[in-house]
Design an enzyme around this catalytic site. Structure first.
Site, PDB file in Angstrom:
ATOM      1  N   THR A  36       0.833  -1.212   0.000  1.00 23.38           N
ATOM      2  CA  THR A  36       0.000   0.000   0.000  1.00 23.38           C
ATOM      3  C   THR A  36       0.868   1.262   0.000  1.00 23.38           C
ATOM      4  OG1 THR A  36      -0.237   0.010   2.429  1.00 23.38           O
ATOM      5  CG2 THR A  36      -1.966  -1.116   1.162  1.00 23.38           C
ATOM      6  N   GLY A 103      12.051  -7.219  18.061  1.00 27.35           N
ATOM      7  CA  GLY A 103      13.290  -7.991  18.200  1.00 27.35           C
ATOM      8  C   GLY A 103      14.485  -7.195  17.689  1.00 27.35           C
ATOM      9  N   TYR A 146      -7.830  -5.823  11.495  1.00 30.07           N
ATOM     10  CA  TYR A 146      -6.991  -4.654  11.802  1.00 30.07           C
ATOM     11  C   TYR A 146      -6.999  -4.384  13.304  1.00 30.07           C
ATOM     12  CZ  TYR A 146      -5.252   0.184  11.375  1.00 30.07           C
ATOM     13  OH  TYR A 146      -4.528   1.348  11.467  1.00 30.07           O
TER      14      TYR A 146
END
Ligand code: UDP
Length: 310
Positions: A36, A103, A146
């Site tokens: 997107t 991470g 979402y």
């Protein structure tokens, strides 16, 4: 020189954040898989030696060789039609992508900021929404991909903070608009502006009595930068509290574009929140921040951006 990674940095908000970081003397690495996002949003930075773009899907293992001071996790489809068309990718980037980005921040000893959302409040039963409200979300509805991904992302972020001691921030972003939104992303601002500029009917969903509170992009990005530099680890709302109905917003766009388009009413999407307004007391107090650009001015700049793209 500080170095930041912006995931989703070729998207609407990510690209504006990258610009602000460059302006404030940061080196910026953008990662985006461009599903997107759009390279046109970052094209003006390609010759900047402090800018780097990596075409990459952040749900995979992340490696950045040079030291990072901050990781801003902005990658995600973010408009209702995008996440309806990309439900699995939306869930993956909110869950796996957030895990990978956290991470990476931990490995570098970098601070981490999660772009979360007012959608964590769902169709809210508390109004305006304060950060201590837990929300009213339908986990199995079409928007759940979402909302639940972002709720999981918040939980993961707090776990990395509490368990690993990563210096994390969570911004809950309310409806934001401005240049670099995609004309066809289905969100109300590009939808109405595009329709008005083309002389088409403005499509109000439902009876238009549902409310939203629209924040201009530069205000939002300034608030996010201040939050990133703060000591606050709990979620913080950033948005513009000036609330209006979608019908009044359609009329405002018609006026601002000088269009005489008719307004028509179409079916309300499933689980469309009836009201939404940020309580920004916390941001005001903690960050000395509040939005400055009035709707008329922000809309004028947005219309100028879209005028030659319709
Ligand atoms: N909306 C509308 N017409 C459109 C697009 C959206 O009336 O063409 C409404 C939508 O139903 C919602 C509000 O405008 O009530 C804001 O929608 P958007 O997709 O921008 O974001 P949301 O706030 O729902 O995440």
């Amino acid at each position: 020189m500080n170095h930041a990674l912006v995931t989703g940095g070729a998207g609407f908000l990510g690209s504006h954040l990258g610009d602000l970081l460059l302006e404030r003397g940061w080196r910026v690495t953008v990662m985006d898989n461009l599903i997107t996002g759009d390279t046109r949003n970052i094209a003006h930075n390609v010759d900047n030696p402090n800018f780097r773009f990596i075409h990459y899907d952040v749900t995979n293992y992340l490696f950045v060789p040079d030291k990072l001071d901050a990781v801003f996790h902005f990658a995600s489809p973010a408009s209702p039609i995008d996440y309806l068309q990309l439900p699995i990718q939306t869930l993956k980037v909110g869950s796996l992508g957030t895990h990978k980005a956290l991470g990476l921040a931990k490995a570098h000893g970098a601070r981490f900021l999660l772009a979360s959302t007012s959608e964590v409040y769902g169709d809210p039963l508390v109004h305006p929404q304060t950060e201590d409200y837990w929300g009213n979300v339908n986990p199995v509805g079409p928007r759940g991909v979402y909302d639940e991904a972002k709720r999981f992302a918040e939980a993961m972020t707090m776990a990395y903070h509490r368990f690993h001691g990563v210096d994390t921030k969570i911004v809950r972003i309310f409806n934001t608009y401005g240049p670099r939104m995609r004309l066809n992303d289905g969100r109300v601002v590009p939808a109405f502006v595009g329709q008005a500029l083309r002389g088409e009917e403005l499509t109000v969903f439902g009876d238009g009595s549902q409310t939203r509170s629209f924040c201009y992009v530069s205000d939002l990005i300034e608030g996010i930068y201040r939050l990133a530099m703060s000591e606050e680890n709990n979620p913080t709302n950033i948005g513009n509290p000036s609330e209006m109905t979608v019908l009044d917003f359609a009329k405002a766009i018609r006026k601002a574009t000088g269009s005489n388009s008719n307004i028509i009413f179409q079916e309300l999407p499933v689980d469309d929140p009836k009201v939404r307004q940020p309580d920004i007391s916390k941001a005001r107090r903690l960050l000395d921040w509040e939005p400055e650009i009035p709707l008329e001015e922000g809309i004028r700049r947005t219309i100028d951006y879209f005028r030659d793209k319709v």
